[in-house]
Design an enzyme around this catalytic site. Sequence first.
Site, PDB file in Angstrom:
ATOM      1  N   GLY A   1       0.816  -1.211   0.000  1.00  0.00           N
ATOM      2  CA  GLY A   1       0.000   0.000   0.000  1.00  0.00           C
ATOM      3  C   GLY A   1       0.849   1.259   0.000  1.00  0.00           C
ATOM      4  O   GLY A   1       1.875   1.315   0.675  1.00  0.00           O
TER       5      GLY A   1
ATOM      6  N   ARG B   1       0.938  -5.349  -5.299  1.00  0.00           N
ATOM      7  CA  ARG B   1       1.125  -6.526  -4.457  1.00  0.00           C
ATOM      8  C   ARG B   1       1.454  -7.682  -5.400  1.00  0.00           C
ATOM      9  O   ARG B   1       0.819  -7.845  -6.434  1.00  0.00           O
ATOM     10  CB  ARG B   1      -0.134  -6.802  -3.638  1.00  0.00           C
ATOM     11  CG  ARG B   1      -0.528  -5.607  -2.760  1.00  0.00           C
ATOM     12  CD  ARG B   1      -1.633  -5.952  -1.776  1.00  0.00           C
ATOM     13  NE  ARG B   1      -2.132  -4.766  -1.091  1.00  0.00           N
ATOM     14  CZ  ARG B   1      -1.558  -4.190  -0.053  1.00  0.00           C
ATOM     15  NH1 ARG B   1      -0.422  -4.697   0.418  1.00  0.00           N
ATOM     16  NH2 ARG B   1      -2.076  -3.127   0.521  1.00  0.00           N
TER      17      ARG B   1
ATOM     18  N   ASP C   1       5.090  -4.689   6.255  1.00  0.00           N
ATOM     19  CA  ASP C   1       5.647  -5.971   6.668  1.00  0.00           C
ATOM     20  C   ASP C   1       5.757  -6.971   5.524  1.00  0.00           C
ATOM     21  O   ASP C   1       6.713  -7.753   5.471  1.00  0.00           O
ATOM     22  CB  ASP C   1       4.857  -6.557   7.843  1.00  0.00           C
ATOM     23  CG  ASP C   1       3.411  -6.870   7.493  1.00  0.00           C
ATOM     24  OD1 ASP C   1       2.929  -6.405   6.444  1.00  0.00           O
ATOM     25  OD2 ASP C   1       2.765  -7.601   8.270  1.00  0.00           O
TER      26      ASP C   1
ATOM     27  N   THR D   1       4.230   2.947   5.646  1.00  0.00           N
ATOM     28  CA  THR D   1       2.843   2.491   5.762  1.00  0.00           C
ATOM     29  C   THR D   1       2.082   3.419   6.693  1.00  0.00           C
ATOM     30  O   THR D   1       2.621   3.838   7.722  1.00  0.00           O
ATOM     31  CB  THR D   1       2.758   1.046   6.305  1.00  0.00           C
ATOM     32  OG1 THR D   1       1.396   0.753   6.662  1.00  0.00           O
ATOM     33  CG2 THR D   1       3.631   0.844   7.528  1.00  0.00           C
TER      34      THR D   1
ATOM     35  N   ASP E   1      -0.283   2.571   8.515  1.00  0.00           N
ATOM     36  CA  ASP E   1      -0.790   1.809   9.659  1.00  0.00           C
ATOM     37  C   ASP E   1       0.082   1.938  10.908  1.00  0.00           C
ATOM     38  O   ASP E   1      -0.382   1.623  12.012  1.00  0.00           O
ATOM     39  CB  ASP E   1      -0.910   0.330   9.298  1.00  0.00           C
ATOM     40  CG  ASP E   1      -1.832   0.096   8.112  1.00  0.00           C
ATOM     41  OD1 ASP E   1      -2.747   0.922   7.896  1.00  0.00           O
ATOM     42  OD2 ASP E   1      -1.638  -0.902   7.397  1.00  0.00           O
TER      43      ASP E   1
ATOM     44  N   ASP F   1       2.458   0.064  11.929  1.00  0.00           N
ATOM     45  CA  ASP F   1       2.412  -1.248  12.574  1.00  0.00           C
ATOM     46  C   ASP F   1       3.687  -2.078  12.400  1.00  0.00           C
ATOM     47  O   ASP F   1       3.646  -3.306  12.511  1.00  0.00           O
ATOM     48  CB  ASP F   1       1.213  -2.048  12.046  1.00  0.00           C
ATOM     49  CG  ASP F   1       1.297  -2.317  10.540  1.00  0.00           C
ATOM     50  OD1 ASP F   1       2.167  -1.718   9.864  1.00  0.00           O
ATOM     51  OD2 ASP F   1       0.495  -3.118  10.038  1.00  0.00           O
TER      52      ASP F   1
ATOM     53  N   ARG G   1      -5.550  -1.850   9.300  1.00  0.00           N
ATOM     54  CA  ARG G   1      -5.466  -3.330   9.308  1.00  0.00           C
ATOM     55  C   ARG G   1      -5.668  -3.870  10.726  1.00  0.00           C
ATOM     56  O   ARG G   1      -6.707  -3.627  11.328  1.00  0.00           O
ATOM     57  CB  ARG G   1      -4.126  -3.800   8.734  1.00  0.00           C
ATOM     58  CG  ARG G   1      -3.957  -3.506   7.250  1.00  0.00           C
ATOM     59  CD  ARG G   1      -2.884  -4.357   6.639  1.00  0.00           C
ATOM     60  NE  ARG G   1      -1.654  -4.311   7.418  1.00  0.00           N
ATOM     61  CZ  ARG G   1      -0.612  -5.106   7.207  1.00  0.00           C
ATOM     62  NH1 ARG G   1      -0.674  -6.031   6.278  1.00  0.00           N
ATOM     63  NH2 ARG G   1       0.489  -4.991   7.932  1.00  0.00           N
TER      64      ARG G   1
END
Length: 319
Positions: free
Chosen positions: A11, A72, A103, A125, A127, A129, A171
């Site tokens: 992303g 992706r 990741d 990202t 996120d 994360d 996510r």
Amino acid sequence: MKRIAVLTSGGDSPGMNAAIRAVVRKANFHGVEVMGVYHGYEGFIDGKMELLDLGSVGGIIQRGGTKLFSSRCPQFKEDEYQLQGIKKMKEAGVEGLVVIGGDGSYRGALELTKKGFPSVGVPGTIDNDIPGTEYTIGFDTALNTVVESIDKIRDTATSHENSFIVEVMGRDAGDIALWAGLAAGAESILIPEEEYDIDDIISRIQHGIARDKKHSIIIVAEGVMAGNELAKILKEKADITTRVSVLGHIQRGGSPSARDRVLAGLFGAKAVEVLLEGRSGRAVGIKNHQVYDYDLEEAFSNKHKADLSLYTLSKELSI
């Protein structure tokens, strides 16, 4: 090293372009050429790349998205395609790779390292994360986009005396919901890292009504449930009618914030330094305001943790 490559994968996030720029200019400063790989690992497999010079990364620091495009690539999980990509890179004289992404992108970089192709990961990202770094490129911009949106939704919620549910991305991580909820003064925040209590959410809404508060804002992270699902539960359990706003991919776009631009510059430059020092299988991150690098394996052996002190504080401030 005389030539390295850079790609963006997974992303997109605001600040990726700033990171690409930093990789190119830091490398060029040290007399190293940089090949830009297009469409992530898909382009790596097919050898879709071109030389990036100083001018090619001019005027992109303020642009969202990624000039190298992203995708992706499930087939990259297979050894055959990894080796095919390595062969393409070596034929082009590329001796190392900087991977900007999340990741999944890191897993690809780790596999390349295991096969003897030096790779370094840069966390890009929204996120936030990635274990091993307190912040990722794009998180701050996405956060500000969400807060601005919630502020506008609150105007409508106040005018029509409605309760609104705002569904945000992330996510399986609740950082966007948590930080945005605290910054925007949400009455309730639902994140994957904490069990939610539907009775507490209902009680907070009812308590607000009792003190003549005409609206409420509830933030739900997509990793918990869909906003429409929460609205259905509130209606069935307490006859509370809510409006739902799903912010969606608007959170990924936009010009990166100053913080994300600086972070991208620091991370991109550090990744180049790591490769030029002859090290690989590393990821760059930031802790206690210091940029550093660590073993890529740590990004998978550890688990991202949200700052739950912020969650506690948000509940105390939204009484």
